[in-house]
Motif scaffolding. Structure first.
Motif, mmCIF file in Angstrom:
data_model
loop_
_atom_site.group_PDB
_atom_site.id
_atom_site.type_symbol
_atom_site.label_atom_id
_atom_site.label_comp_id
_atom_site.label_asym_id
_atom_site.label_seq_id
_atom_site.Cartn_x
_atom_site.Cartn_y
_atom_site.Cartn_z
ATOM 1 N N ALA A 19 38.868 45.046 40.103
ATOM 2 C CA ALA A 19 40.098 45.543 40.713
ATOM 3 C C ALA A 19 40.921 46.230 39.627
ATOM 4 C CB ALA A 19 40.874 44.384 41.305
ATOM 5 N N GLU A 59 49.036 39.871 36.873
ATOM 6 C CA GLU A 59 47.780 39.390 37.436
ATOM 7 C C GLU A 59 46.771 39.392 36.300
ATOM 8 O OE1 GLU A 59 46.940 40.983 41.533
ATOM 9 O OE2 GLU A 59 45.069 41.509 40.523
ATOM 10 N N ASP A 62 45.815 42.212 33.730
ATOM 11 C CA ASP A 62 46.859 43.227 33.575
ATOM 12 C C ASP A 62 47.260 43.382 32.110
ATOM 13 O OD1 ASP A 62 46.941 43.557 36.280
ATOM 14 O OD2 ASP A 62 48.897 42.603 36.586
ATOM 15 N N SER A 142 48.875 35.475 37.917
ATOM 16 C CA SER A 142 48.101 35.042 39.087
ATOM 17 C C SER A 142 46.626 35.400 38.896
ATOM 18 C CB SER A 142 48.660 35.709 40.354
ATOM 19 O OG SER A 142 48.698 37.109 40.179
ATOM 20 N N ALA A 144 43.027 37.038 39.568
ATOM 21 C CA ALA A 144 42.658 38.384 39.995
ATOM 22 C C ALA A 144 42.405 38.388 41.498
ATOM 23 C CB ALA A 144 41.418 38.846 39.238
ATOM 24 N N ARG A 145 42.717 39.505 42.141
ATOM 25 C CA ARG A 145 42.475 39.582 43.566
ATOM 26 C C ARG A 145 40.991 39.355 43.855
ATOM 27 N NH1 ARG A 145 45.929 44.812 44.245
ATOM 28 N NH2 ARG A 145 45.835 44.442 42.000
ATOM 29 N N GLY A 146 40.739 38.592 44.899
ATOM 30 C CA GLY A 146 39.344 38.275 45.206
ATOM 31 C C GLY A 146 38.938 36.929 44.643
ATOM 32 N N LYS A 147 39.585 36.517 43.558
ATOM 33 C CA LYS A 147 39.285 35.192 43.014
ATOM 34 C C LYS A 147 40.167 34.149 43.697
ATOM 35 C CE LYS A 147 37.930 36.387 38.261
ATOM 36 N NZ LYS A 147 38.143 35.952 36.868
ATOM 37 N N THR A 148 39.737 32.915 43.674
ATOM 38 C CA THR A 148 40.558 31.861 44.277
ATOM 39 C C THR A 148 40.860 30.782 43.251
ATOM 40 O OG1 THR A 148 38.557 30.755 44.989
ATOM 41 C CG2 THR A 148 39.649 32.169 46.617
#
Lengths: 567, 567
Positions: A19, A59, A62, A142, A144-148
């Motif tokens: 991402a 994130e 970043d 936070s 990364a998008r897609g990670k939980t």
């Protein structure tokens, strides 16, 4: 030309494969303002008018850019990004004397670094004792998008705990440098996210103390019944070890210093300066009232500092409505056992274990003592009291500047056999030095923090040690004198938590392991502001020959004056 | 080789032709200490533990070398040598932002300059408001051996007068930068050579005020009956204009700012911040008792600050024996006439007249006003409120650094015709700027200081203006608005005194003339610490192209960061 564009394109794709990593840009102005965080008005160092400063939100992956303008009148400044490893950017660690020269009044200094791991981090001044003057804040990274994450929650809140003095940091520093020692004593109040409450009736006339100032209205944590809150609780106390609790509510520890924790439930969180935790709290109690959030001092016989109070406000109750109860009393100050147990309970989440190397290449033992040098009270490790040099180590080593610091290696340990950690040392003398530990690059290093008696009979303090540029595995905590034969056998090599700050408990030891895999020079020190100021710290060097060209912005002091660098 | 030695020998003979000029070397450490100069304990910036700092003693033609180590924790420093023209060494004038970057903590900076004229001079911090924190002292330059002075005396003593605040300079500066203005008010006490007396009974509990501290025992001037004393009286007040007197004794003024004065007798000496005088006092009164030395505030309606008291002690009376009298009361605060008369009475000694040029090449008028900029209270000249840049002018101009300051020339005057100096201005707005006056080299410049009403009705203050790098001729003092047609005719072109500091009296004007013959950049400003901080100053540049190669030691800030220079 076309080829160049193509190459650039390819290059950026290679650099940011997943991402789109973003740039988070902040423009900060650091200056003095009058503030009344505990109703008592004093000069506070603020960022854009705030203390705590603005929260950095980013994130994983970043790049954070902070353009910091120093608007103090005659004072320099430097800011450390606590918990960020600064991989590839050791010059932006913000540690004056170690990684950079201080930032002069009027100058704008640009910090630029990657936040490569999600988690709860901090920033604060790392120059003189400016942190205590209010120059600190939160960094929240936070995933990364897609990670939980291995837990879920509805809302996310940051709370920094600090202790607060009415004396200026100049007065405090002068007192600490005086003979006899003129110690400021216990703090006047505890602040929860920058808000506390001093009893203004104790204040004599020329001071300004306004009990009705909105600046010292209690911090309010508003919750919706039934929802779960992630509270990122961190401590930047100058002195105090704390207990933190929410009346009638359990807390589940899920993160420590940016690492996921195998969840465990507590009634109170023991937290030491430099540590960060995430706890989950469910608003599952009687919603018709508010509850106390309290923090109180442990580990010191402190009869001066009242507990810090905030409001756990169940919506739609009025946020200023005091809970109908007396604020719950914190744990006994001198009961070490529950604190030791909590330290031991913090383990890596089973899905996020980073296995430590099973052996180490080097063991360094750090005896923590209080000492005297020419009659001046100091703190030391291995009877070596640390002084910062005026030419930062990173610059001296990378630019081959000689004479910037004492090249003799400092001691690797102490007299294990004969030293009695339970009594005041026969000889409390220490020497002061600015020599450093040079580590072989890419090796495994064990650090044993060994606590001992101070110069006062039957007294041993808690020291939270913070390592810059790394996370270490916490292999174990023990009581008494560390035994190099029997204790390593008990190390947790299965699921040790990784952290950047860990306490050594009174009369105890703490065993840490880390990889010297981050080229640079890195401070490792007691996070109690006055202890580091009085010599309780060391510096590690590793792979400095691999460090890239230093930026010119970090130059300008000591023997690094007039030195260039990349623009 | 032999030739080289011969050449060196010849060279040094050429350099020091007359009596052997000597090097006066000082090593100073600047740091904070708790001091109680008026019995009230506060943090003071000291030199080698002293405030006032050590007196520099030298002889005309000597070279003074001061190796100054900054041992403050987070604060920079710079020291100005007040009254020393720094001919050939403009970079050692010590004016932060004008001639040098500040000296960082831990750094040792070496000032080296020639004291080319005998007389009474001063040194003090010229950075932020550090002067007020106690960083000041005396420079006494005796006439070259073989030369004589036009008066004689038996003993020589230096006395610096200051006013003293209990608030820190940080608090004061913050208050001055606040909107609404949070002004510290009148000083708590007046110090005579660093000693004053605050009424400790006014102090509430947490402060330390010890009326029996030897630090605040009155300054004692012991005299032998029948002997004549040269008292070098100077003022470094942060705010106050003063009157100085010795009970029952006349004083003969013989020197002003390093220039011999046609002697005249006074009962009280009016003295303004930045001025130095020598007065002769004969111990010719009843020797069986002691007498009061007093100093008190004039020109401000100050009902707060008690007079400063010292003891004129006739040997062999006990120095601590209080005079049997009530300390004499000083002159009326608002009686401008005697002050104006004394200013006018100061003329060059008839044997030491330096005739001024009879005409000038340029006239600059400086209207002195109090203003508002965006609601902030400021002081200005010609409605231009001065801000120091972060790159010193000397470096910016000599090294051709662009963008360091606003190159637009500041205004040469004000709206003479329409401006009413006796009333609050219709429009009190000002603009702030760091632009400077560029003077043609080796020309004659007239400065007219024009006073006016402040922002308070019926109020006009006294501003003592100090010029760096030069002595100016004082051509005249007048009342009301300066008239460019009628007033220059009355100039004293016969025997004007030369000075480096001169007051402009309330609602009055002062005419000064100087030669722009000293290559460099030079501050000219109101010597009231807060007024300069709030914009009441300008900078002159002259012949900067003739300035030699700058030393690297003055570099390191703003756009001069990373800049080299000669070692």
């Amino acid at each position: 030309m076309r080829f160049l564009v193509l190459f650039s394109l390819l290059f950026s794709v290679l650099m940011f494969p997943a991402a789109e990593a973003r740039i988070r840009r902040y423009r900060w102005e650091v200056k003095y303002e009058y503030k009344s965080p505990d109703c008592f008005q004093k000069m506070v160092i603020t960022i854009n008018g705030q203390s705590p400063g603005p929260t950095i939100l980013a994130e994983e992956g970043d790049t954070v850019i902070v353009e910091l303008t120093n608007s103090l009148l005659t004072e320099n400044v430097a800011i450390h990004w606590h918990g960020i490893r600064q991989i590839g950017t050791p010059w932006f660690d913000g540690t004056e004397g170690v990684t950079q020269c201080p930032i002069l009044p009027g100058d704008t200094f640009t910090y630029e670094y990657k936040v490569d791991r999600p988690g709860t981090y901090l920033y604060h001044a790392h120059y003189g004792m400016q942190r205590e003057a209010g120059l600190y804040g939160s960094i929240r990274v936070s995933v990364a998008r897609g990670k939980t994450e291995p837990f879920s929650y509805d809302h996310d809140r940051s709370i920094i705990l600090t202790d607060w003095y009415h004396n200026t940091t100049y007065e405090q520093a002068l007192g600490l440098s005086s003979n006899p020692l003129d110690w400021v004593g216990e703090p006047q109040s505890l602040l929860i996210q920058g808000k506390g409450r001093y009893n203004c009736s104790l204040v004599s006339s020329p001071y300004v103390c306004n009990a009705t100032s909105p600046q010292c209205s209690p911090y309010v944590l508003t919750v919706v019944p039934g929802k779960t809150y992630r509270l990122r609780v961190s401590s930047l106390t100058s002195l105090s070890a704390l207990s933190f609790q929410i009346e009638g509510h359990n807390m589940t520890v899920v993160e420590a210093d940016g690492h996921f924790v195998e969840p465990f439930v507590i009634k109170n969180l023991f937290i030491y300066s430099g540590e960060t935790y995430s706890v989950l709290v469910k608003a599952d109690q009687d919603p018709s009232r508010n509850y106390w959030v309290t923090t109180s001092v442990v580990s010191r016989n402190n009869t001066v500092t009242p507990p810090g109070l905030a409001i756990f406000n169940y919506y739609p109750n009025h946020p200023n409505k005091s809970p109908p109860t007396v604020p719950p009393v914190g744990p006994l100050w001198n009961d070490v056992e529950p604190r030791l147990n909590q330290s031991r309970a913090i383990k890596a989440h089973h899905d996020y274990i980073v296995p430590p190397p099973h052996t180490s290449d080097r063991v360094i033992v750090f005896l923590n003592t209080q000492n005297k040098i020419n009659g001046y009270v100091r703190w030391s490790v291995n009877n070596n009291s640390f002084n910062l040099p005026h030419t930062p180590y990173l610059i001296a080593l990378k630019e081959n500047i000689t004479g910037a610091f004492d090249p003799t290696p400092p001691p690797n340990g102490y007299d294990f056999v004969n030293y009695d950690i339970y009594n005041v040392a026969n000889n409390t003398n220490a020497t002061s030095s600015n020599s450093i530990y040079r580590l072989q690059f890419n090796t495994t290093v064990d650090i044993i923090l060994q606590n001992a008696n101070t110069m006062k009979k039957n007294d041993s303090e808690t020291h939270p040690w913070h390592l810059h540029g790394h996370n270490f595995w916490v292999l174990g905590y023990g009581k008494g004198k560390f035994d190099n034969f029997s204790d390593p056998i008990k190390y947790n090599l299965i699921d040790p938590i990784m952290k950047n700050t860990a306490p050594v408990h009174p009369y105890g030891w703490t065993a840490l392991r880390f990889r010297s895999d981050n080229p640079g020079t890195w401070a490792f020190h007691c996070h109690i502001e006055s202890h580091f100021y009085m010599g309780m710290g060391v510096v590690f060097e590793e792979g400095v020959e691999r460090v890239g060209k230093l930026p010119s912005s970090i130059m300008g002091c000591g023997k690094a004056k007039g030195l260039g660098g990349r623009p």
